[in-house]
Design a protein around this motif. Structure first.
Motif, mmCIF file in Angstrom:
data_model
loop_
_atom_site.group_PDB
_atom_site.id
_atom_site.type_symbol
_atom_site.label_atom_id
_atom_site.label_comp_id
_atom_site.label_asym_id
_atom_site.label_seq_id
_atom_site.Cartn_x
_atom_site.Cartn_y
_atom_site.Cartn_z
ATOM 1 N N ASP A 113 -11.872 -5.820 -5.508
ATOM 2 C CA ASP A 113 -12.417 -5.608 -4.164
ATOM 3 C C ASP A 113 -13.920 -5.848 -4.147
ATOM 4 N N LYS A 157 -8.086 -2.904 -9.046
ATOM 5 C CA LYS A 157 -8.224 -3.211 -7.628
ATOM 6 C C LYS A 157 -9.658 -2.986 -7.152
ATOM 7 N N GLN A 158 -10.295 -1.902 -7.621
ATOM 8 C CA GLN A 158 -11.690 -1.649 -7.239
ATOM 9 C C GLN A 158 -12.585 -2.801 -7.673
ATOM 10 N N ARG A 202 3.556 3.691 -1.641
ATOM 11 C CA ARG A 202 3.924 3.966 -3.024
ATOM 12 C C ARG A 202 5.315 3.445 -3.382
ATOM 13 N N SER A 207 -5.682 1.079 -10.226
ATOM 14 C CA SER A 207 -6.691 1.437 -9.233
ATOM 15 C C SER A 207 -8.052 0.870 -9.616
ATOM 16 N N TYR A 208 -8.403 0.964 -10.903
ATOM 17 C CA TYR A 208 -9.676 0.405 -11.367
ATOM 18 C C TYR A 208 -9.694 -1.122 -11.205
ATOM 19 N N GLU A 245 -0.987 3.696 -13.084
ATOM 20 C CA GLU A 245 -1.454 3.707 -11.700
ATOM 21 C C GLU A 245 -2.975 3.821 -11.637
ATOM 22 N N GLN A 246 -3.569 4.654 -12.518
ATOM 23 C CA GLN A 246 -5.024 4.797 -12.537
ATOM 24 C C GLN A 246 -5.699 3.495 -12.962
ATOM 25 N N GLU A 247 -5.137 2.830 -13.967
ATOM 26 C CA GLU A 247 -5.707 1.563 -14.419
ATOM 27 C C GLU A 247 -5.617 0.505 -13.329
ATOM 28 N N ARG A 266 5.217 -0.341 -3.822
ATOM 29 C CA ARG A 266 4.417 -0.923 -4.893
ATOM 30 C C ARG A 266 5.251 -1.163 -6.134
ATOM 31 N N SER A 303 0.816 -1.202 0.000
ATOM 32 C CA SER A 303 0.000 0.000 0.000
ATOM 33 C C SER A 303 0.854 1.258 0.000
ATOM 34 N N THR A 308 -17.770 3.971 -9.371
ATOM 35 C CA THR A 308 -16.461 4.602 -9.453
ATOM 36 C C THR A 308 -16.630 5.951 -10.137
#
Length: 285
Positions: free
Chosen positions: A79, A75-76, A15, A72-73, A68-70, A18, A13, A202
């Motif tokens: 989850d 992971k969402q 930065r 994040s998606y 990083e944005q991709e 990662r 978690s 999202t």
């Protein structure tokens, strides 16, 4: 072993950690082994089967492949899938909302951190592969056969499992519930013969809040399609629905509307699949 696994996962978690080569991979492997150990011998229900076969907590992601944005998606979406599977795995505490004449059933449950969730349980006389292709492969065509949906548009795809969608819901009769739309991240996975389509709300830069439409929220949601043990041409279809329509709508109206929406969806899907079979037969002649 479990505390060590959590420490390893917590480390990614940060930065600076990662980006360490192999660390995320090690965390995924650790989670998989820990779930397998915790599952152990037990009832052969579909939840334990899925967890034994492979972890639903991680994707086969190539290092450095996504931004990083991709990530994040991704992971969402995972989850949402993880949380939905956990909710569906809890058999106690469900209350029957409605049972249709054909046996279709909607149950509900109030969860402290989520609110009220609804669960549709039906048996569909279609192979799960066909249903998966319709709901995932032909997702943008849903507005053609489901009158409760005006439009579904895929805003972005990330690999084979993750996509960002914009859905516009139709107004209810009498405009009791006005126009609503959703921006969702969706995670589609297949594990053996079982298919999953999970999601949650999202944000996406290409779809800001629209004028005249209330931006509602959903999630975790999940559709699970598992072939019937007695007949692989039939599918046990489960749909977990968690939704916040926003606005000042009485809960009694919302509860009735959502449970009816799930029953209607099953009927519309049956009709769609029947029409697909008829078209295939017509083309074959």
């Amino acid at each position: 072993m479990l505390p060590a696994t959590f420490k390893l996962c917590a480390g990614i978690s940060y930065r600076h950690m990662r980006n360490m080569t192999g660390l995320r991979k090690n965390a995924m492997v650790a989670i998989h082994h820990e779930l397998s150990r915790l599952a152990g011998p037990g009832p052969s229900n579909w939840i334990s089967q899925v967890r034994r076969r492979s972890s639903l907590l991680s994707s086969r992601i190539e290092e450095g492949r996504y931004s990083e944005q991709e990530m994040s998606y991704v992971k969402q979406g995972e989850d949402a899938l993880q949380k939905a599977i956990s909710i569906l795995g809890e058999q106690d505490g469900w209350t029957v909302e409605t049972v249709a004449k054909n046996g279709d059933k909607v149950l509900s449950k109030v969860l402290p951190d989520v609110g009220k969730v609804f669960k549709l349980e039906v048996m569909l006389e279609q192979p799960s592969d066909n249903l998966y292709e319709e709901l995932v492969g032909n997702m943008e065509q849903m507005g053609e056969w489901n009158p409760n949906v005006k439009q579904v548009k895929i805003l972005q795809k990330i690999g084979q499992d993750t996509m960002i969608t914009h859905e516009v819901a139709a107004e209810t009769p009498g405009n009791v519930v006005g126009p609503r739309d959703f921006v969702s991240v969706r995670c589609a996975k297949r594990r053996g013969s079982t298919c999953f389509l999970a999601g949650m709300s999202t944000q996406h830069p290409n779809m800001p809040v629209q004028r005249g439409i209330v931006r509602a929220e959903n999630g975790p949601t999940c559709i699970v399609m598992k072939p019937c043990a007695e007949d692989p041409n039939k599918t046990k279809f489960t749909w977990l629905l968690s939704i916040d329509l926003k606005g000042w709508i009485p809960k009694t109206i919302i509860n009735k509307m959502l449970s009816q929406t799930q029953v209607d969806f099953a009927n519309h899907l049956r009709q769609r699949m029947a029409n697909n079979v008829s078209m295939e037969m017509a083309h074959a002649c």
